[in-house]
Every structure is written in structure tokens, then in C-alpha cells.
Design a protein around this motif. Structure first.
Motif, PDB file in Angstrom:
ATOM      1  N   GLN A  11      -9.505  55.241  97.105  1.00 47.54           N
ATOM      2  CA  GLN A  11      -9.899  55.131  95.699  1.00 47.54           C
ATOM      3  C   GLN A  11     -10.948  54.034  95.541  1.00 47.54           C
ATOM      4  N   LEU A  40      -6.944  62.498  99.484  1.00 45.10           N
ATOM      5  CA  LEU A  40      -8.006  61.956  98.627  1.00 45.10           C
ATOM      6  C   LEU A  40      -7.365  61.228  97.470  1.00 45.10           C
ATOM      7  N   PRO A  66     -10.666  60.915  94.063  1.00 43.93           N
ATOM      8  CA  PRO A  66     -12.071  61.054  94.443  1.00 43.93           C
ATOM      9  C   PRO A  66     -12.958  61.249  93.224  1.00 43.93           C
ATOM     10  N   ASP A  67     -12.336  61.452  92.070  1.00 41.26           N
ATOM     11  CA  ASP A  67     -13.092  61.736  90.850  1.00 41.26           C
ATOM     12  C   ASP A  67     -13.204  60.527  89.925  1.00 41.26           C
ATOM     13  N   ILE A 107     -18.536  66.784  95.260  1.00 44.31           N
ATOM     14  CA  ILE A 107     -17.306  66.418  95.967  1.00 44.31           C
ATOM     15  C   ILE A 107     -16.321  67.588  95.930  1.00 44.31           C
ATOM     16  N   GLU A 140     -17.270  58.548 101.352  1.00 43.73           N
ATOM     17  CA  GLU A 140     -15.943  58.869 101.880  1.00 43.73           C
ATOM     18  C   GLU A 140     -15.917  60.326 102.356  1.00 43.73           C
ATOM     19  N   ILE A 141     -16.508  61.200 101.535  1.00 46.35           N
ATOM     20  CA  ILE A 141     -16.533  62.624 101.877  1.00 46.35           C
ATOM     21  C   ILE A 141     -17.373  62.853 103.143  1.00 46.35           C
ATOM     22  N   LYS A 170     -17.876  57.428  96.712  1.00 49.46           N
ATOM     23  CA  LYS A 170     -16.997  58.568  96.917  1.00 49.46           C
ATOM     24  C   LYS A 170     -17.671  59.618  97.803  1.00 49.46           C
ATOM     25  N   THR A 185      -5.029  62.813  91.742  1.00 53.71           N
ATOM     26  CA  THR A 185      -6.003  62.748  90.649  1.00 53.71           C
ATOM     27  C   THR A 185      -5.324  62.671  89.294  1.00 53.71           C
ATOM     28  N   ALA A 219      -9.336  59.265 102.035  1.00 58.33           N
ATOM     29  CA  ALA A 219     -10.537  58.893 101.277  1.00 58.33           C
ATOM     30  C   ALA A 219     -10.062  57.945 100.180  1.00 58.33           C
TER      31      ALA A 219
END
Lengths: 248, 441
Positions: A85, A163, A166-167, A178, A149-150, A146, A196, A83
Motif C-alpha cells: 500500500q 495487492l 493498489p487503487d 493497474i 509495484e505492478i 503503484k 481494496t 504489492a
């Protein structure tokens, strides 16, 4: 499932990753944290097989097979999912057409069946039927990107979900959703490698299951459990690195 | 150079005119026009980078018309196979709307709903129409002059086939009409003449398809379209071309777009042929709108040169010239749209996008914006490039193979210009694009 041994990676003749070792077992939840420029995204893109990221040493094994020279699409079909960025805009390609093709080619799901599955999964990540007629990522907000992507991960159900932040650039409600969906995939048996800056994404994840790794200058300098996340959030990378003598 | 002398040429063209005159039982004005055009042929300039001598492409008019065929089932199987090539056979099953197929010089199928005729929709082969409708004397060749080029003159002298489409005032035809040209004879010029006469406040969508069997050598397709779009009328003309590699096409299109009228002309060149050179011209009146959309799939060593001149002649006139080219193999595509603002408060835009899939493929674009007034809004944009690596990587990272991802990107690239094409055709168009992309990889 995933074994990274003594990995060394160059981008445009510049060494970004060196002597990196990491092992992710089936059904495990790993998290990589680290300051900007520590090589986290490079690691993610190298695992996926981006042609600009050259492995100059070491190896990546997935399901017992060395994948160093295996092209991106084959890695995906082996069960690796990244997933991104910064997911790409693809002008003119409607989400519904793309997802239908994806399910047909990658999961061997008949188009008619796919047309039933896609809208219901899409609703779970707040994508209406109208949104499915939009072009891939074109004009999407950060949260939409995002969540899209999920959505793809939910449809593909990979063995390993990587991931990459993802945030980042995500509104608070999307972030919570998410987090929920990552847990859902984890509970279905997908191994997670989550990159992350913040612990916030773990909102809906049981922190006890998470193994945390800290990256600095292209390799992992520290590994631990949830306390490591708290420590970093409280004290910052700089202080943690000083304490551990990671600055050499 | 052709082996023919001017004297030979004159007698061949004369013979053709006489044959056509007799076969079609033409009114005198038409025959006079043909002879005038023949004279023009020897004087008019000729400037075509590919067709050095139009005499190499001589039409022979058939003495006999095809017998009338009432339904698709009565068509010979080879012709059905051709319709398949454009996806027509499938489409026709879905549409009860009109379908006319023109094979070489004759209309073989004419299946328009009779009801629509009573309401004022006339669709007739041009041969019949020039006999039956005196109004054609005022419409035929009023937007062209045979002295402007040898090909225009040659077309006018030996035109054969084509269609007269007349939509009565206020009549709105809700379903698209389909007209298909098939080239079967070799060594002939197919020169259909099409006139669209849309009276004020009428609405129609005409879909023209062109194809031919694969092995016709050196055929020349020399069609001419004259459109008269009355005040407030709304006309869409969608042209689908899937010529094989031996056909040279020189479509000549002109349109007068009346006050507050709209003309949307979309050409999809899936197989543009060995060479395809066109320079359509439009004149747009007050508050009118013209749109020229082109999708070009350059393959092999095809040569495509797509012009387009829009004249915004009165306040509030608007024009859009948009093209999307996918250029493969060693093909060359040139686009050169021109928009002239001849009146205040006009607005024009040229956009040219090209996706180059092969380093040997070539693309040139020359947008032209000419403003004669202060308060016109003219703009252009062009984007020529390869498929972005990141885009491809994104799709492939989900498991699509390079070919599948490329096909998806190419289909997406042309997609915005397919908005007026019925879905059934879009499905066929996408299949043809997929095959071309795979073949080019």
C-alpha cells in the motif's frame, strides 16, 4: 495453494487478527474488503512475513508447506508477492540496477537478457527509459508508486499476488492500467488476493470470477460474489454489518 | 615512545636528506627547505591520537631509481596484482589516457600522451620537476608551513615521490589522468608531494589511487597536495584509497581556488587503513566553488577522522562539504567540516550522512559554520542511522536475501557522491563495497 487456518496475529502485543480462515486456490481471484482498521493490511503483511507481525495461533500454508516461520525473502522465492500500500523510498538505488539484480537473483535471468526485458515491460506501465534511472520510489507520485509495484509483479510473475490497496492515491488513468495488468497476471495463472475499499479496480476484470470477502475486527465475516461489492458500494459497511448481525 | 634520541633522529633525517639530495640532484633551494623542515620537526607541535612518535616511521630513500617501464606489460606480476586490487589493470585497457604508477619512491610507469605535452600538459615526477621547472620554487610548500606540525615538517624534510601537474592556460584535457601509488617496502614513510598547477581557464581531472600489498606493517603514508586553481579553471581530483589494515595515512591537502574557478575533490576510502586523519583546507576566491566529497567505508577497528576547512574569502564564493560513511565492525569515523564565510554573498553547506551497520561501530560529526558577515548563507545537515527495517523488508519481499538487499542499500547510499568517478572505477568500488558488507555481516 494458500490456506489460512484459524489465524491469530499480534502487533506490539495487540491482537489484530483472530480466527481468520481463508483459502485461495490456484488461478483464483479473491478480493478482501472492509472498513479501516479491520486488519486487511495486517493480513497482507503477515502473509508476506513482516517481522513485526507475530502469529500467535493458527497457520499459513502455501503450496502444502506451513510458512509461519519462513522468512520474507524465502516466501518471495516460493512465489508470494505483495504489492505494498505504501511502497518504500530507497535513496540512491536506481530502478534499473535493482530490477536487473532482482531478475538475476530471483529469476536466474542473465543481466544482458534482463536489460532487454526490463525496458519493454516498463513501457507497458508507462515507465520511460529516463524513469528507470531514477531512485526507487523517490519523488514518485501515487500512480507511479503503484505502477512500479505492478511492474515488479509483471517481471517476477508470482504464483500468488497480494495487492494491498493498489487503487489508493492513484490517478484515474493509472487505476485503469493497474486493473488491466491485474487481469493480465490473473490470465497468466497468477492467483490474486486483492485488498481494496472500492469496486472500481475491477473495471477490467470479469466480476463473475471474483470471490469477495468482508473483513471486520480481524476476521472474515461474510463471503460472496460480485453482488456483495455492489451492495457495499451502495449501502456502506455499516448498514451491511447491521443487516447481517455482524456487530454481535 | 621511540627508542631514538633527538640526536639519533637528527642524524637519521640528515642522512635521508643527503641521500635524497644526491639521488635527485636537487637544486640548492630544495635542500635548504628540507633542512629548514628538519629543524622545524623538533620544534613543531605534534598532536596525533594514533601516531605517538613519527620517528617510528622512518623513510629510507632508495639509491637507485627504478628503470623506466614503457607499458603495463613490463610491470612485475606482483605489481600488476596490486593494480588489480584497485581495478586499474582493467581500467587502463579502456583508457588511452595517461597512467603513471609510483611504486614506493619512484615513478615506474609514465605513459602520458606526448601530444598533450606539446599543448602544455606537464606531468612529471616531483624529483625531476624540481630540477626542471624553476616555477616550483614559487609553488612548493607555499600553502604549508613546516612549523605547523611535526608531520608536515617530516614530510617536507624527507618528501619523496609525487607528481607535478601543470595545465597551461586554456588547455582542456578531456580524459582523466590516472596516478597510482603503491607501497611495497615496509617500515618506511611514503611521502609523495603533489602539486597541481592549473592555469586560468584550464580543465583537468586527476585520479589518484593508493594501495599496497596486504602485509606491509606499520607503514605511514604522508602525502601532501598543493593545488593552485587559476581563474576560471575547472579541476577535479578524485582519490581512491584501498589501504590494507596496517597502513596509517595522513593526507595533507590544500587548495587555492581562484576567481570563478571550480575544484571538486572526492575521496573514496574503501580501505582507509588502520587510521586515516586528514584536514584539507581550501581558500575560495570571488565566484569560485569548492567541493569536498568523502566516501568512507569504516571496517575492522579502523579510525578515520576527516576534517575539512573551507574559507569563502570573496563575494560569491561557494563551498560544499559532503560525506557519506558506512561504518562496520568496531570502526570509528569522525567528520568535522568547517566553513567560514569571510565575505558577503557567500554560500556554504555541510552534509554528513552515516549508515551504521554494527552496534559497536562509532560515528561522531561536528559541523562548524562560522560567519563573519551578514549576508552569507551557511547550513548543515546530518543523518546518522541504521538501515531502515522497512527498506530492507521491501527489498527482501521481492526475493533478495538479506545480504543482497543490504549491499544494494549501501551501494545506493554512497551512489550520489560517485558522480565524478569514471564508471569502470564505480564498478570496482561497488564490488569492494559488496565484499566489505558481506564480510561485516
Amino acid at each position: 495453494m494458500l490456506q489460512i487456518k484459524n489465524l491469530e496475529v499480534e502487533v506490539e502485543n495487540k491482537k489484530i487478527i483472530n480466527s481468520l480462515n481463508l483459502s485461495v486456490g490456484k488461478g483464483e481471484f479473491h478480493m478482501i474488503m472492509g472498513p479501516n482498521g479491520s486488519g486487511k493490511s495486517t493480513l497482507a503483511l503477515t502473509l508476506m512475513g513482516h517481522p513485526n507481525y507475530k502469529i500467535t495461533n493458527g497457520k499459513i500454508e502455501f503450496d502444502g508447506r506451513v510458512i509461519n516461520d519462513i522468512p520474507v525473502d524465502e516466501r518471495a522465492r516460493m512465489g508470494i508477492f505483495l504489492a505494498f500500500q505504501h511502497p518504500e523510498d530507497i535513496e540512491g538505488v536506481k530502478i534499473i540496477d535493482y530490477l536487473r539484480l532482482l531478475l538475476e537473483k530471483v529469476k536466474s535471468i542473465e543481466p544482458a537478457k534482463a536489460l532487454q526485458i526490463i525496458p519493454s515491460k516498463a513501457r507497458e506501465v508507462w515507465f520511460s527509459a529516463d524513469m528507470l534511472s531514477r531512485y526507487i520510489n523517490v519523488g514518485f507520485s501515487g500512480g507511479e508508486r503503484k505502477r512500479f509495484e505492478i511492474l515488479q509483479a509483471l517481471l517476477i510473475k508470482p504464483k500468488l499476488l497480494i495487492l494491498d490497496e493498489p487503487d489508493s492515491g492513484v490517478d484515474i488513468d493509472s487505476l485503469s492500467l493497474i486493473s488491466h495488468k491485474i487481469r493480465e497476471l490473473y490470465e497468466q495463472g497468477t492467483s490474486i488476493l486483492l485488498i481494496t475499499h472500492y469496486g472500481r479496480i475491477l473495471e477490467h476484470v470479469d466480476p463473475k470470477i471474483v470471490r469477495v470477502h468482508i473483513m471486520k475486527d480481524g476476521h472474515i465475516v461474510m463471503s460472496g460474489k460480485e453482488e456483495l461489492v455492489e451492495k457495499i458500494e451502495k449501502e456502506g459497511f455499516k448498514k451491511v454489518f447491521e443487516e447481517c448481525g455482524c456487530n454481535e | 615512545m621511540s627508542e631514538l634520541t633527538v640526536q639519533d633522529a637528527r642524524s637519521i633525517i640528515e642522512g635521508q636528506i643527503e641521500t635524497l639530495k644526491k639521488r635527485n640532484k636537487e637544486p640548492e633551494w630544495m635542500t635548504k627547505l628540507r633542512y629548514k623542515a628538519m629543524d622545524a620537526f623538533f620544534e613543531a607541535p605534534h598532536n596525533d591520537p594514533i601516531i605517538k612518535d613519527p620517528l617510528d616511521y622512518i623513510a629510507k630513500a632508495e639509491e637507485e631509481m627504478y628503470p623506466e617501464v614503457k607499458s603495463l606489460d613490463e610491470l612485475p606480476p606482483e605489481m600488476l596484482a596490486l593494480l588489480d586490487r584497485l581495478g586499474i589493470a582493467e581500467v587502463e585497457k579502456k583508457y588511452i589516457a595517461g597512467l603513471a604508477v609510483q611504486s614506493d619512491t619512484s615513478i615506474v610507469l609514465n605513459d602520458f600522451l606526448k601530444d598533450w605535452r606539446k599543448k602544455g600538459l606537464i606531468v612529471e615526477s616531483m624529483e625531476d620537476a624540481v630540477r626542471n621547472y624553476p616555477i616550483l620554487k614559487d609553488l612548493f610548500l607555499k600553502q604549508f608551513n613546516p612549523y605547523e606540525s611535526k608531520l608536515a615538517a617530516y614530510h617536507t624534510a624527507v618528501w619523496n615521490g609525487g607528481i607535478f601537474l601543470h595545465v597551461a592556460q586554456g588547455l582542456k584535457v578531456p580524459m582523466p589522468l590516472h596516478l597510482f601509488f603503491l607501497i611495497q617496502n615496509s617500515a618506511m614513510a611514503q611521502a609523495p608531494h603533489i602539486i597541481i598547477h592549473a592555469e586560468p581557464n584550464s580543465e583537468i581531472h586527476l585520479i589518484e589511487g593508493c594501495t599496497s600489498p596486504v602485509l606491509v606493517r606499520h607503514s605511514l603514508h604522508l602525502d601532501m597536495t598543493e593545488a593552485y586553481i587559476g581563474e576560471g579553471a575547472d579541476v577535479k581530483l578524485s582519490v581512491l584509497q584501498n589501504w590494507p589494515e596496517y597502513v596509517h595515512t595522513r593526507p595533507m591537502t590544500r587548495a587555492r581556488i581562484g576567481k570563478d574557478a571550480e575544484f571538486i575533490n572526492t575521496t573514496v576510502s574503501l580501505g582507509p587503513g588502520k587510521s586515516n586523519i586528514a584536514n584539507p583546507k581550501y581558500w575560495v576566491d570571488e565566484g569560485g566553488y569548492a567541493e569536498l566529497n568523502g566516501i568512507i567505508l569504516g571496517q575492522k577497528d579502523f579510525y578515520v577522522d576527516l576534517g575539512g576547512e573551507m574559507n569563502l574569502d570573496a563575494p560569491g564564493a561557494r563551498g560544499l562539504n559532503a560525506s557519506k560513511s558506512v561504518i562496520m565492525d568496531k570502526s570509528s569515523v569522525i567528520t568535522r567540516g568547517i566553513i567560514r564565510a569571510n565575505a558577503p554573498k557567500t554560500k556554504g553547506h555541510i552534509s554528513c550522512d552515516a549508515l551504521i551497520l554494527n552496534p559497536e561501530a562509532r560515528m561522531e560529526t561536528y559541523p562548524g559554520l562560522i560567519s563573519q558577515v551578514d549576508d552569507a548563507e551557511l547550513s548543515h545537515e546530518a543523518a546518522i542511522g541504521k538501515i531502515r527495517e522497512e527498506e530492507l523488508f521491501y527489498l527482501m519481499s521481492r526475493g533478495l536475501k538479506e545480504e543482497e538487499a543490504t549491499q544494494l542499500i549501501v551501494k545506493g547510499f554512497v551512489n550520489p557522491l560517485l558522480k565524478d568517478i569514471p564508471l569502470e572505477f564505480v564498478v570496482e568500488i561497488r564490488k569492494i563495497i559488496e565484499m566489505a558488507v558481506s564480510g561485516g555481516m
